[in-house]
Design a protein around this motif. Sequence first.
Motif, mmCIF file in Angstrom:
data_model
loop_
_atom_site.group_PDB
_atom_site.id
_atom_site.type_symbol
_atom_site.label_atom_id
_atom_site.label_comp_id
_atom_site.label_asym_id
_atom_site.label_seq_id
_atom_site.Cartn_x
_atom_site.Cartn_y
_atom_site.Cartn_z
ATOM 1 N N TYR A 120 -8.280 0.267 -8.409
ATOM 2 C CA TYR A 120 -7.241 -0.132 -8.412
ATOM 3 C C TYR A 120 -6.430 1.286 -7.175
ATOM 4 O O TYR A 120 -5.262 0.350 -6.063
ATOM 5 N N ILE A 121 -6.316 2.103 -7.865
ATOM 6 C CA ILE A 121 -5.240 2.836 -6.942
ATOM 7 C C ILE A 121 -5.587 3.178 -5.417
ATOM 8 O O ILE A 121 -4.957 3.262 -4.793
ATOM 9 N N LEU A 122 -7.009 3.416 -5.505
ATOM 10 C CA LEU A 122 -7.893 3.577 -4.380
ATOM 11 C C LEU A 122 -7.974 2.613 -3.399
ATOM 12 O O LEU A 122 -7.178 3.111 -1.917
ATOM 13 N N ALA A 123 -7.305 1.792 -3.832
ATOM 14 C CA ALA A 123 -7.402 0.709 -2.353
ATOM 15 C C ALA A 123 -6.563 -0.204 -2.274
ATOM 16 O O ALA A 123 -6.508 -0.251 -0.761
ATOM 17 N N SER A 124 -5.458 1.180 -2.850
ATOM 18 C CA SER A 124 -3.630 0.685 -2.408
ATOM 19 C C SER A 124 -3.690 2.604 -1.563
ATOM 20 O O SER A 124 -2.350 1.380 -1.966
ATOM 21 N N VAL A 125 -3.658 2.766 -1.522
ATOM 22 C CA VAL A 125 -3.519 3.906 -0.394
ATOM 23 C C VAL A 125 -3.904 3.670 1.002
ATOM 24 O O VAL A 125 -5.025 3.854 0.656
ATOM 25 N N LEU A 126 -3.471 4.796 1.405
ATOM 26 C CA LEU A 126 -3.705 5.102 3.299
ATOM 27 C C LEU A 126 -5.180 6.277 2.582
ATOM 28 O O LEU A 126 -5.884 6.562 2.204
ATOM 29 N N ASN A 127 -5.559 5.699 3.921
ATOM 30 C CA ASN A 127 -7.262 5.746 3.927
ATOM 31 C C ASN A 127 -7.454 7.605 3.673
ATOM 32 O O ASN A 127 -8.314 8.097 3.202
ATOM 33 N N GLN A 141 0.981 -1.400 -0.003
ATOM 34 C CA GLN A 141 0.068 0.073 0.153
ATOM 35 C C GLN A 141 1.264 1.143 0.056
ATOM 36 O O GLN A 141 1.811 0.877 0.461
ATOM 37 N N LEU A 142 0.662 2.299 -1.181
ATOM 38 C CA LEU A 142 1.283 3.454 -0.801
ATOM 39 C C LEU A 142 1.179 4.209 0.387
ATOM 40 O O LEU A 142 -0.298 4.243 1.109
ATOM 41 N N VAL A 143 1.919 4.325 1.441
ATOM 42 C CA VAL A 143 2.520 5.068 2.198
ATOM 43 C C VAL A 143 2.931 6.645 2.274
ATOM 44 O O VAL A 143 3.120 7.281 3.505
ATOM 45 N N SER A 167 -1.596 13.755 -8.886
ATOM 46 C CA SER A 167 -1.583 14.149 -7.958
ATOM 47 C C SER A 167 -0.868 13.613 -6.957
ATOM 48 O O SER A 167 -0.310 14.280 -6.117
ATOM 49 N N LEU A 168 -0.486 12.211 -6.844
ATOM 50 C CA LEU A 168 -0.157 11.593 -6.308
ATOM 51 C C LEU A 168 1.420 12.195 -6.471
ATOM 52 O O LEU A 168 2.357 11.429 -5.543
ATOM 53 N N GLN A 169 1.955 11.607 -7.965
ATOM 54 C CA GLN A 169 2.789 12.655 -8.031
ATOM 55 C C GLN A 169 3.628 13.260 -7.522
ATOM 56 O O GLN A 169 5.086 13.466 -8.066
#
Length: 108
Positions: free
Chosen positions: A73-80, A14-16, A98-100
């Motif tokens: 997929y993106i939203l499911a793999s990032v912090l809340n 997960q992206l933290v 935005s994440l970039q």
Amino acid sequence: MSLNPLSVILNKNQLVGENYADWKRNLNIVLTAEKHKFVLDEVCLEAPKDDSTESQKAAYEKWHHSDKMAHCYILASVLNVLQQKHQNMETAFDIIESLQEMFGHQSR
């Protein structure tokens, strides 16, 4: 419920924040395997008009379906907290952009 074996990659990574490069690489692997990665590289097609061909309509629908899948997929793999910030963005590309901006500058 049985998970897609590739989505497990994203669940475990997960992206933290500080792991952006690794997370993005894993996301690309999953989206490529699922044939949805093109939405991060191609602009959305113009909405079909009444006189559009069936192939134009199908291409438009395919892009939107893949964009929704990539979005999930993106939203499911990032912090809340990141989910909340990005859930209302229009396209998966917008979220990635935005994440970039937030994390892409971080080096390993």
